[in-house]
Scaffold this active site. Sequence first.
Site, PDB file in Angstrom:
ATOM      1  N   PHE A  63       0.839  -1.196   0.000  1.00  0.00           N
ATOM      2  CA  PHE A  63       0.000   0.000   0.000  1.00  0.00           C
ATOM      3  C   PHE A  63       0.875   1.247   0.000  1.00  0.00           C
ATOM      4  O   PHE A  63       1.804   1.359   0.794  1.00  0.00           O
ATOM      5  CB  PHE A  63      -0.937  -0.018   1.222  1.00  0.00           C
ATOM      6  CG  PHE A  63      -1.971  -1.094   1.116  1.00  0.00           C
ATOM      7  CD1 PHE A  63      -3.219  -0.813   0.612  1.00  0.00           C
ATOM      8  CD2 PHE A  63      -1.670  -2.395   1.492  1.00  0.00           C
ATOM      9  CE1 PHE A  63      -4.174  -1.820   0.484  1.00  0.00           C
ATOM     10  CE2 PHE A  63      -2.610  -3.406   1.369  1.00  0.00           C
ATOM     11  CZ  PHE A  63      -3.867  -3.120   0.861  1.00  0.00           C
ATOM     12  N   CYS A  64       0.561   2.157  -0.937  1.00  0.00           N
ATOM     13  CA  CYS A  64       1.388   3.361  -1.083  1.00  0.00           C
ATOM     14  C   CYS A  64       0.508   4.537  -1.469  1.00  0.00           C
ATOM     15  O   CYS A  64      -0.711   4.437  -1.443  1.00  0.00           O
ATOM     16  CB  CYS A  64       2.463   3.110  -2.131  1.00  0.00           C
ATOM     17  SG  CYS A  64       1.753   2.812  -3.750  1.00  0.00           S
ATOM     18  N   ALA A  65       1.143   5.622  -1.861  1.00  0.00           N
ATOM     19  CA  ALA A  65       0.414   6.832  -2.207  1.00  0.00           C
ATOM     20  C   ALA A  65      -0.216   6.721  -3.596  1.00  0.00           C
ATOM     21  O   ALA A  65      -1.429   6.712  -3.745  1.00  0.00           O
ATOM     22  CB  ALA A  65       1.329   8.045  -2.121  1.00  0.00           C
ATOM     23  N   GLN A 118      -3.059   3.469  -0.399  1.00  0.00           N
ATOM     24  CA  GLN A 118      -3.209   3.316   1.052  1.00  0.00           C
ATOM     25  C   GLN A 118      -4.652   3.548   1.472  1.00  0.00           C
ATOM     26  O   GLN A 118      -5.151   2.893   2.379  1.00  0.00           O
ATOM     27  CB  GLN A 118      -2.252   4.257   1.790  1.00  0.00           C
ATOM     28  CG  GLN A 118      -2.099   3.937   3.275  1.00  0.00           C
ATOM     29  CD  GLN A 118      -3.281   4.357   4.122  1.00  0.00           C
ATOM     30  OE1 GLN A 118      -3.934   5.345   3.816  1.00  0.00           O
ATOM     31  NE2 GLN A 118      -3.554   3.610   5.172  1.00  0.00           N
TER      32      GLN A 118
END
Length: 101
Positions: free
Chosen positions: A7-9, A39
């Site tokens: 999960f990231c931006a 995210q």
Amino acid sequence: MVKIGLFCAAGFSTGMLVNNMKAAAEKKEVAAEINAYSQGSLADHVADLDVVLLGPQVAYTLDKSEEICKEHQVPISVIPMADYGMLDGNKVLDLALSLVD
């Protein structure tokens, strides 16, 4: 089969890391399903995962993300900045596997 969610931006570099992790899993003969998500969608995907990894750029969401993961008994960790920056699929895969063993 271990299901790993990153999960990231935005997901651009994380997508490349996912590909490197898939290659590392294939080389190690580890059955793994690895996907990248934003995210903000953690709550939508956590129930289908065995482990959650946060990109370093969203590490500030760890407390909130831990609460979501705890409800589903899913381990979570932040990917080390150096491993993320080098797109080191091998090290990040090892991190994920160490959380589910």
